[in-house]
Structure formats: structure tokens, C-alpha cells
Design an enzyme around this catalytic site. Structure first.
Site, PDB file in Angstrom:
ATOM      1  N   GLU A   1     -11.423  -6.673   3.332  1.00 47.48           N
ATOM      2  CA  GLU A   1     -10.892  -5.499   3.949  1.00 47.48           C
ATOM      3  C   GLU A   1     -10.934  -5.754   5.672  1.00 47.48           C
ATOM      4  O   GLU A   1      -9.987  -5.234   6.249  1.00 47.48           O
ATOM      5  CB  GLU A   1     -11.725  -4.202   3.741  1.00 47.48           C
ATOM      6  CG  GLU A   1     -11.547  -3.872   2.075  1.00 47.48           C
ATOM      7  CD  GLU A   1     -10.162  -3.760   1.748  1.00 47.48           C
ATOM      8  OE1 GLU A   1      -9.338  -3.460   2.301  1.00 47.48           O
ATOM      9  OE2 GLU A   1     -10.021  -4.424   0.443  1.00 47.48           O
TER      10      GLU A   1
ATOM     11  N   CYS B   1      -4.740  -8.185  -4.115  1.00 45.45           N
ATOM     12  CA  CYS B   1      -4.523  -7.394  -3.097  1.00 45.45           C
ATOM     13  C   CYS B   1      -3.578  -6.328  -3.372  1.00 45.45           C
ATOM     14  O   CYS B   1      -2.472  -6.751  -3.848  1.00 45.45           O
ATOM     15  CB  CYS B   1      -4.533  -7.979  -1.789  1.00 45.45           C
ATOM     16  SG  CYS B   1      -4.073  -7.158  -0.289  1.00 45.45           S
TER      17      CYS B   1
END
Length: 186
Positions: free
Chosen positions: A157, A113
């Protein structure tokens, strides 16, 4: 364009907050946000530009990751084939997973991430197939089916929009254990 200095890092409260729905028509501010998030992904996937601007390559970027607590994320999954057409590319706004497979999928390398600077080893089990409903920047509603890598990216997401980070899904006692019949995606 967003740079790495604009990416909110793990520990910032915005990453653990449930993001607000986005209203349509999009404000100029929201249009700009959508464009800048997608631009980051496009530039970060070009090796020369990525190096030039000191970016980390990404396939998704959610608004909370740039400090904006709104239900909006840019997704750019590069082409699996050599035709050059991305597997999935859009700004997903107010996304909802309307159905999901019983079968799980996980990336063999684990997930990373842009907001998490450290490597967190382990499998992140996610639904291998999803049906996703979202609005684009024009307010048009889309309902699409995704599987394997694009499905995993969108779930990652969407988690950001609900205040969840990928490592929350890793089995704390046995990080490299996944549910039976999990499809391993490389």
C-alpha cells in the site's frame, strides 16, 4: 461505498504519481474517503457481500487507487487465528517505514492488486519486518512493528503512495527467483 468501477486501473497516471501528504485535522472529504476505503475492504472480505456487489476481495486499498493522490491507505489483514480479531486494521495516513529487516519475505502465490486486472506471476521480495509510523484518522501518531503478511500488505500500500506497483519488484529475467534466505509466506 466504492465498487469495482471506482477502482482506478493500471495505466492511469494517478497510479504512477507520488501522492501528497494529508493535512490534519482531516477535511470532511478525507474522513469520507477513509471510511469508504475501509468499508470496501470489510465488504470485500465477506464472501456473500463480495459476490452481491461484484467486488474483488482486498486487504488494502490506497487513495490513488480510487483516483485521489493523497498519502492514505486502508489496511485490513484478516485474523490468522480463529479469535476473529484482524491481524492489522487501520487507515494509515502519511505512513513512513522507519526501519526494516535485512531479511526479505515474499508470498508463495505472488501478489495481486485491485488496480491490476491481469495475473503477473513472480515473487515480490519485500522486507519481512518493518517498523511503521503513521497517523490515524484522528491525527494520532502510531509507531508499530509488523512482520510477515501484515508487513508485506503495508509495504504494497505504501508503494501505491509513491507511484510503485507490485510487479515493479519482480525479477524480469527470473520471476520466481528471490534473494537468498527469503522467507516464503503462504
Amino acid at each position: 461505498m466504492f465498487l469495482m468501477k471506482d477502482i482506478v486501473r493500471d495505466g492511469d497516471p494517478v497510479l504512477r504519481k507520488r501522492a501528497a501528504k494529508v493535512n490534519f485535522p482531516l477535511s470532511d472529504e478525507d474522513q469520507t474517503l477513509a471510511k469508504k476505503m475501509m468499508e470496501y475492504l470489510e465488504v470485500s472480505q465477506d464472501p456473500e457481500l463480495c459476490k452481491k456487489y461484484g467486488l474483488r476481495a482486498g486487504v488494502g486499498l490506497a487513495a490513488p487507487q480510487v483516483g485521489v493522490s493523497k498519502q492514505m491507505a486502508a489496511v485490513l489483514v484478516p485474523a490468522a487465528e480463529e479469535d476473529g480479531k484482524p491481524e492489522f486494521k487501520d487507515v494509515i495516513i502519511n505512513p513512513v517505514i522507519v526501519s526494516e529487516s535485512v531479511q526479505y519475505g515474499a508470498l508463495t502465490e505472488g501478489e495481486g492488486c485491485l488496480s491490476v486486472d491481469k495475473d503477473v506471476p513472480g515473487y515480490v521480495p519485500r522486507h519481512d519486518r518493518i517498523t511503521l509510523r503513521y497517523q490515524d484518522t484522528d491525527g494520532e501518531t502510531h509507531k508499530i512493528r509488523l512482520k510477515n503478511y501484515p508487513a508485506i500488505v503495508c509495504q504494497h500500500e505504501i508503494d501505491h503512495l509513491h507511484g510503485v506497483l507490485f510487479y515493479d519488484h519482480i525479477n524480469k529475467k527470473q520471476p520466481f527467483e528471490a534473494p537468498a534466505d527469503t522467507i516464503m509466506i503462504s
